[in-house]
Design a protein around this motif. Structure first.
Motif, PDB file in Angstrom:
ATOM      1  N   ILE A  80       0.836  -1.199   0.000  1.00  0.00           N
ATOM      2  CA  ILE A  80       0.000   0.000   0.000  1.00  0.00           C
ATOM      3  C   ILE A  80       0.869   1.247   0.000  1.00  0.00           C
ATOM      4  N   TRP A  81       2.001   1.217   0.849  1.00  0.00           N
ATOM      5  CA  TRP A  81       2.886   2.384   0.883  1.00  0.00           C
ATOM      6  C   TRP A  81       3.584   2.598  -0.448  1.00  0.00           C
ATOM      7  N   ILE A  82       3.953   1.490  -1.108  1.00  0.00           N
ATOM      8  CA  ILE A  82       4.585   1.622  -2.423  1.00  0.00           C
ATOM      9  C   ILE A  82       3.645   2.309  -3.400  1.00  0.00           C
ATOM     10  N   ILE A  83       2.378   1.903  -3.323  1.00  0.00           N
ATOM     11  CA  ILE A  83       1.376   2.514  -4.220  1.00  0.00           C
ATOM     12  C   ILE A  83       1.250   3.993  -3.929  1.00  0.00           C
ATOM     13  N   ILE A  84       1.242   4.311  -2.602  1.00  0.00           N
ATOM     14  CA  ILE A  84       1.105   5.720  -2.226  1.00  0.00           C
ATOM     15  C   ILE A  84       2.311   6.529  -2.704  1.00  0.00           C
ATOM     16  N   MET A  85       3.525   5.958  -2.498  1.00  0.00           N
ATOM     17  CA  MET A  85       4.735   6.664  -2.909  1.00  0.00           C
ATOM     18  C   MET A  85       4.790   6.814  -4.419  1.00  0.00           C
ATOM     19  N   GLY A  86       4.354   5.774  -5.137  1.00  0.00           N
ATOM     20  CA  GLY A  86       4.321   5.863  -6.589  1.00  0.00           C
ATOM     21  C   GLY A  86       3.417   6.988  -7.061  1.00  0.00           C
ATOM     22  N   LEU A  87       2.264   7.099  -6.395  1.00  0.00           N
ATOM     23  CA  LEU A  87       1.345   8.173  -6.754  1.00  0.00           C
ATOM     24  C   LEU A  87       1.964   9.533  -6.456  1.00  0.00           C
ATOM     25  N   GLY A  88       2.720   9.606  -5.316  1.00  0.00           N
ATOM     26  CA  GLY A  88       3.368  10.868  -4.959  1.00  0.00           C
ATOM     27  C   GLY A  88       4.433  11.259  -5.975  1.00  0.00           C
ATOM     28  N   ALA A  89       5.234  10.256  -6.419  1.00  0.00           N
ATOM     29  CA  ALA A  89       6.276  10.532  -7.401  1.00  0.00           C
ATOM     30  C   ALA A  89       5.685  11.007  -8.720  1.00  0.00           C
ATOM     31  N   ALA A  90       4.608  10.357  -9.092  1.00  0.00           N
ATOM     32  CA  ALA A  90       3.949  10.762 -10.337  1.00  0.00           C
ATOM     33  C   ALA A  90       3.460  12.191 -10.239  1.00  0.00           C
ATOM     34  N   ALA A  91       2.935  12.551  -9.083  1.00  0.00           N
ATOM     35  CA  ALA A  91       2.450  13.922  -8.904  1.00  0.00           C
ATOM     36  C   ALA A  91       3.607  14.914  -8.960  1.00  0.00           C
ATOM     37  N   LEU A  92       4.773  14.555  -8.324  1.00  0.00           N
ATOM     38  CA  LEU A  92       5.925  15.446  -8.323  1.00  0.00           C
ATOM     39  C   LEU A  92       6.461  15.628  -9.740  1.00  0.00           C
ATOM     40  N   GLY A  93       6.533  14.529 -10.515  1.00  0.00           N
ATOM     41  CA  GLY A  93       7.009  14.624 -11.890  1.00  0.00           C
ATOM     42  C   GLY A  93       6.122  15.531 -12.723  1.00  0.00           C
ATOM     43  N   ALA A  94       4.845  15.372 -12.506  1.00  0.00           N
ATOM     44  CA  ALA A  94       3.909  16.214 -13.267  1.00  0.00           C
ATOM     45  C   ALA A  94       4.098  17.669 -12.914  1.00  0.00           C
ATOM     46  N   TYR A  95       4.369  17.955 -11.614  1.00  0.00           N
ATOM     47  CA  TYR A  95       4.560  19.334 -11.186  1.00  0.00           C
ATOM     48  C   TYR A  95       5.838  19.911 -11.812  1.00  0.00           C
ATOM     49  N   THR A  96       6.925  19.103 -11.892  1.00  0.00           N
ATOM     50  CA  THR A  96       8.198  19.554 -12.462  1.00  0.00           C
ATOM     51  C   THR A  96       8.026  19.912 -13.941  1.00  0.00           C
ATOM     52  N   VAL A  97       7.350  19.027 -14.673  1.00  0.00           N
ATOM     53  CA  VAL A  97       7.109  19.304 -16.093  1.00  0.00           C
ATOM     54  C   VAL A  97       6.325  20.587 -16.260  1.00  0.00           C
ATOM     55  N   TYR A  98       5.363  20.768 -15.389  1.00  0.00           N
ATOM     56  CA  TYR A  98       4.543  21.971 -15.442  1.00  0.00           C
ATOM     57  C   TYR A  98       5.396  23.227 -15.226  1.00  0.00           C
ATOM     58  N   LYS A  99       6.281  23.198 -14.213  1.00  0.00           N
ATOM     59  CA  LYS A  99       7.143  24.349 -13.922  1.00  0.00           C
ATOM     60  C   LYS A  99       8.085  24.639 -15.099  1.00  0.00           C
ATOM     61  N   TYR A 100       8.616  23.562 -15.729  1.00  0.00           N
ATOM     62  CA  TYR A 100       9.535  23.735 -16.835  1.00  0.00           C
ATOM     63  C   TYR A 100       8.844  24.423 -18.002  1.00  0.00           C
ATOM     64  N   ARG A 101       7.679  24.026 -18.314  1.00  0.00           N
ATOM     65  CA  ARG A 101       6.958  24.597 -19.439  1.00  0.00           C
ATOM     66  C   ARG A 101       6.614  26.047 -19.161  1.00  0.00           C
ATOM     67  N   ILE A 102       6.261  26.362 -17.937  1.00  0.00           N
ATOM     68  CA  ILE A 102       5.957  27.751 -17.575  1.00  0.00           C
ATOM     69  C   ILE A 102       7.198  28.623 -17.731  1.00  0.00           C
ATOM     70  N   ARG A 103       8.362  28.127 -17.273  1.00  0.00           N
ATOM     71  CA  ARG A 103       9.599  28.911 -17.338  1.00  0.00           C
ATOM     72  C   ARG A 103      10.018  29.146 -18.781  1.00  0.00           C
ATOM     73  N   THR A 104       9.929  28.108 -19.632  1.00  0.00           N
ATOM     74  CA  THR A 104      10.276  28.246 -21.041  1.00  0.00           C
ATOM     75  C   THR A 104       9.396  29.288 -21.710  1.00  0.00           C
ATOM     76  N   TYR A 105       8.139  29.262 -21.381  1.00  0.00           N
ATOM     77  CA  TYR A 105       7.194  30.211 -21.970  1.00  0.00           C
ATOM     78  C   TYR A 105       7.550  31.642 -21.561  1.00  0.00           C
ATOM     79  N   MET A 106       7.906  31.844 -20.301  1.00  0.00           N
ATOM     80  CA  MET A 106       8.248  33.177 -19.809  1.00  0.00           C
ATOM     81  C   MET A 106       9.532  33.690 -20.476  1.00  0.00           C
ATOM     82  N   ASP A 107      10.511  32.822 -20.677  1.00  0.00           N
ATOM     83  CA  ASP A 107      11.761  33.233 -21.321  1.00  0.00           C
ATOM     84  C   ASP A 107      11.504  33.728 -22.735  1.00  0.00           C
TER      85      ASP A 107
END
Length: 627
Positions: A573-600
């Protein structure tokens, strides 16, 4: 005797013409007569209804025919010949066949009735079209008192049919006949139209007395039918006119109004005393106008109150048959006399009166209805009523004019008809638990028709099966489906989200109607099959438990550990929870990268507008510009 097709009336030497010499058309009201035995004469024949007695409108009657050995014209009392027609216990009613001639039709019927006959058949003595048997012309006869006591139906048959029946009886063959009045009157819909052709004259002998008695006794039923919208009633009055050659005569002036256009016979048929025809025609006009005014105001039933009160309060013999007394009756009913007077108009003017002109036109037969020549006459659904002018007889005829199952409640009372649903439920479907039946009592008998109860419609043939349908069906006897309660639990095979049908609920099997049995999920291995599970069957369900320190999850049919050990560990169950957390963090990173590229890219575009860049095509080195 039959009222001839006269179009003129002779009163004390004065000839009053009805509508003209070649316009009379008298229609004989006929009925069906079925000979069921013997085989040689079996078939359906026509017969003419008598204008006396009580025809069984809407019904039928079967009987055995008897032709008496003596008094075959029935002009004498059958007791004088020691003859009785009373049927034996459980035997068929007796239909007496007699010959026409030597005495009134009514006297024949009266003698047959007193001897116990159920019906009288009169065989014609000449080869001619059937006629209507009527009451005696001599209405003042001392023997006419029996007329109101005739209750058996009567029919005139052709000479050929009468001879065939006599021949069969002479050879010892039993003759059985069925008279059917069910189609004697049209019955197209749920409203009956009927007319009463009447007269305000109360000094015309037994017929006037019978008419007054009828008006008083029928008033209540007539008003119930009219107020309920079940009938459309119209009163009418017969009028004559004075021929041109007699217009200046004293007789014409005293018997007619409006220049001889509208006349009535002298009540006493004596011009030297009492009231005259002019008084009668004026009162007839007043009654017709009263109905018109009340009909326009939406209260046509008040006509019955007016005519009955007028006969009581304004009789000729008390010399109150006049306008003064009539106006008093009108005012007592809350009606404006001026409206009635306006409708009546000027009776002395040499002009047509629109009300009486309409009455003359209505006298002429239309369609299947013949000319109105007999007073009183009742016309039901454009067919002339034949029979006794009596409350129950006329009400039966009116009730037979309704389409079956649309009869008003007054037609289903005990004194009018027999409720066939009371015996064996009329042979129709019945749910004794809820007292719901498909048997519907009608004036003609009964129909088996699945009912509508509390907004729930039952479907089926009405004889062997009726099933509730619709969203609310489970509220009535559980929709006819299986239902049972045990140990505080109730299960039902009826579902409100289904318009019809029964289906056993989960945990049961069966037809859903009368039987649903418990399903043993443990034996059939349809539940509680996980590792370490223990199954226990219950009524309509099951119980599942896990061994050790495990918890059973019913929705997934699994056991899980209560302290991080079990078939499914908390680590997973914890592995599933951590996997979901990692997926959320990755999605957030991609989101930040795209925002920064757009601003530049946006910043570079803005700077390009204000600062020259090295690679701009229009920029040149300063040394080259100096050369």
């Amino acid at each position: 005797m039959m009222r001839p097709e006269n179009v003129g009336l002779v009163v004390m030497g004065l000839v009053m013409v009805w509508l003209g010499p070649c316009t009379g058309r008298f229609v004989v009201e006929k009925n069906n007569l079925r000979v069921t035995s013997p085989e040689a004469i079996r078939g359906v024949y026509e017969c003419a209804l008598g204008n006396f007695g009580v025809p069984q409108y809407g019904g039928s009657m079967a009987g055995a025919v008897v032709y008496p050995k003596a008094n075959q014209k029935a002009c004498k009392n059958f007791n004088d010949f020691d003859i009785s027609f009373r049927s034996r216990l459980a035997g068929l009613p007796t239909f007496v066949l007699v010959d026409r001639g030597d005495c009134y039709f009514t006297l024949k019927a009266w003698n047959a009735q007193r001897a116990g006959a159920a019906t009288i058949l009169v065989a014609d003595n000449r080869p001619e079209p059937l006629i209507t048997m009527d009451a005696p012309e001599d209405e003042t006869s001392t023997d006419a008192e029996y007329l109101q006591n005739i209750t058996i139906p009567s029919a005139l048959i052709s000479r050929s049919l009468g001879s065939a029946i006599k021949t069969a009886i002479a050879h010892g063959e039993p003759v059985h006949i069925s008279l059917d009045w069910r189609e004697a009157l049209p019955h197209p819909n749920d409203r009956v139209a009927y007319e009463l052709w009447t007269n305000s004259n109360d000094e015309c002998g037994p017929k006037c007395d019978a008419q007054i008695r009828f008006l008083k006794r029928f008033k209540g039923a007539a008003q119930i039918l009219e107020k309920g919208g079940f009938t459309r009633f119209t009163p009418h009055y017969i009028t004559w006119y004075c021929p041109q050659a007699f217009l200046a005569s004293r007789q014409c002036k005293t018997q007619c109004i409006n220049g001889g256009r509208y006349c009535a016979p002298d009540p006493e048929q004596d011009f030297s005393r009492g009231y005259n025809g002019k008084d009668v025609i004026v009162q007839n006009l007043r009654q017709a106008c009263f109905f018109r005014v009340m009909n326009e105001s939406g209260k046509p039933w008040l006509w019955w109150d007016y005519v009955t009160d007028f006969t009581i309060r304004c009789p000729m013999k008390e010399e109150k048959y006049n306008k003064k007394c009539a106006d008093q009756v009108i005012r007592s009913l809350g009606v404006d006399v001026q409206k009635i007077d306006k409708c009546i108009g000027d009776i002395e003017a040499d002009v047509e009166n629109p009300v009486l002109k309409d009455e003359q036109e209505e006298q002429v037969g239309k369609g299947s209805r013949g000319d109105v020549t007999i007073l009183p006459t009742i016309v039901i659904n454009n067919r002339q009523y034949r029979g006794k002018l009596e409350r129950s007889a006329v009400l039966k005829a009116l009730c037979s004019g309704f389409r079956e199952t649309t009869e008003p409640p007054i037609c289903l009372t005990e004194d009018i008809e027999t409720n066939e649903c009371l015996q064996n439920n009329g042979g129709c479907w019945e749910d004794k638990t809820t007292n719901i039946t498909a048997c519907r009592d009608t004036f003609r008998g009964r129909v088996c028709q699945c009912p509508i109860v509390q907004g729930v419609k039952f479907l089926g043939d009405g004889y062997t099966h009726c099933e509730a349908s619709g969203a609310l069906r489970c509220g009535i006897n559980n929709g006819g489906c299986w239902k049972q309660t045990q140990m505080g639990r109730t299960y039902s095979a009826c579902r409100d989200d289904h318009s019809k049908g029964c289906k056993c609920p989960p945990g049961f099997k069966g037809d859903g109607l009368k039987n649903c049995t418990d399903v043993n999920e443990c034996e059939e291995k349809t539940a509680c099959q996980c590792r370490g599970c223990k199954c226990k069957n219950t009524w309509g369900s099951y119980e599942c438990s896990c061994s050790g320190n495990l918890l059973y999850i019913r929705e997934h049919d699994i056991c899980i550990s209560k302290d991080a050990r079990g078939d499914v560990s908390w680590g997973v169950i914890w592995i599933i929870i951590m996997g979901l957390g990692a997926a959320a963090l990755g999605a957030y990173t991609v989101y930040k990268y795209r925002i920064r590229t757009y601003m530049d890219s946006e910043i570079r575009a803005i700077m390009a507008q204000y600062m020259p860049l090295d690679n701009h095509p229009n920029s040149q080195p300063s040394s080259q510009l100096e050369l």
